[in-house]
Design an enzyme around this catalytic site. Structure first.
Site, mmCIF file in Angstrom:
data_model
loop_
_atom_site.group_PDB
_atom_site.id
_atom_site.type_symbol
_atom_site.label_atom_id
_atom_site.label_comp_id
_atom_site.label_asym_id
_atom_site.label_seq_id
_atom_site.Cartn_x
_atom_site.Cartn_y
_atom_site.Cartn_z
ATOM 1 C CG ASP A 36 -2.871 -6.852 5.176
ATOM 2 O OD1 ASP A 36 -3.606 -6.785 6.175
ATOM 3 O OD2 ASP A 36 -2.489 -5.855 4.535
ATOM 4 C CG HIS A 82 -1.985 -4.339 7.983
ATOM 5 N ND1 HIS A 82 -2.380 -3.902 6.744
ATOM 6 C CD2 HIS A 82 -2.159 -3.292 8.831
ATOM 7 C CE1 HIS A 82 -2.776 -2.642 6.830
ATOM 8 N NE2 HIS A 82 -2.654 -2.250 8.081
ATOM 9 C CB CYS A 99 -1.927 1.624 6.953
ATOM 10 S SG CYS A 99 -0.775 0.473 7.696
#
Length: 274
Positions: free
Chosen positions: A193, A224, A131
């Site tokens: 995502d 994600h 991330c």
């Protein structure tokens, strides 16, 4: 391989100058007290060094790497993990924008400096992250000491919105050639995502290809944060994570696990042979 855990509080110079805690997980080989290992900087998501990040780092360390996990939000609070709840998410996203881009880069420099100073590190360094951490591992690849960066669903690279004033210049630097001829880069994204949609992935891939960056670009059937084994909101894919972890370790073994000497870009034309 057995592992041990410790931490170091490293002085910083930017923003309010608060020290940054870097958690270090090291491999241990009984009866070999002078063994040396390559290092890996493992950047965390917006929640700092949580259980999933520590477990991910511990798995890397158990393969024979010293792993440094910096506390990215040391300007704002202590090194404790931020909860995976609504308030914690809002807080982490707020800090992500308020922190200076230069301060993120200093964190990477300080983490690399710490690793190479350790007596059990051989000075060969890689980076990874998820991330926000994937974005920071991407930026770390500009440092010539980073021989490989594996970036999991790196957020904000495509939007240039990281940092105070949204002054992130990651792709701009790529286009200038700042990453060309340096270490190997791996970008890993989930095709579902929503944080990095297709247009964003296409922009990142095209920018890297146009700049002739040594990059592997993987798009997998996942959402994600699919490697997070806690509070993943139903997105964790353990089997896929295991496969990609093996891919990452192949890259690390080839780039920092072995000393192949300096990289030479010969740019030989590849023959089209059946």
């Amino acid at each position: 391989m057995l592992i041990t855990k410790t931490h170091y509080d490293v002085p910083s110079t930017l923003d309010n100058g608060r020290p940054m805690r870097i958690f270090v997980i090291s491999p241990v080989v009984p009866n070999y007290p002078h063994a040396k290992f390559p290092g890996v900087v493992c950047f965390s998501e917006i929640y700092q060094v949580t259980g999933p990040v520590e477990r991910f780092a511990g798995q890397i360390a158990s393969q024979g790497y010293i792993v440094a996990c910096p506390s990215s939000y040391h300007e704002f609070e202590g090194p404790e993990a931020i909860p995976y709840d609504v308030e914690g998410t809002d807080r982490g996203n707020k800090y992500k924008i308020e922190k200076e881009v230069a301060a993120y880069d200093e964190d990477a420099t300080l983490s690399i400096d710490l690793l190479v100073s350790l007596p059990n590190c051989n000075g060969r360094i890689a980076a990874t992250g998820m991330c926000l951490g994937g974005h920071l591992a991407f930026r770390a690849a500009f440092d010539t000491r980073i021989l490989a960066s594996v970036c999991f669903f790196a957020t904000d690279v495509h939007t240039a919105t990281l940092g105070k004033g949204k002054q992130d210049d990651s792709l701009e630097r790529v286009r200038r050639g700042d990453m060309t001829g340096k270490g190997e880069l791996v970008m890993i994204f989930g095709k579902q995502d929503t944080h990095v949609p297709r247009a964003g992935r296409d922009l990142i891939r095209a920018s890297l290809d146009d700049a002739d960056v040594a990059c592997s670009f993987l798009e997998v059937q996942a959402q994600h944060a699919f490697i997070r084994d806690e509070q993943s909101k139903g997105r964790w894919d353990a089997a896929l994570t295991r496969s990609l972890f093996a891919f990452m370790m192949e890259v690390f073994e080839r780039t920092v696990g072995r000393d192949l000497g300096p990289m030479v870009n010969k740019a030989d034309k590849i023959e089209h042979v059946c």
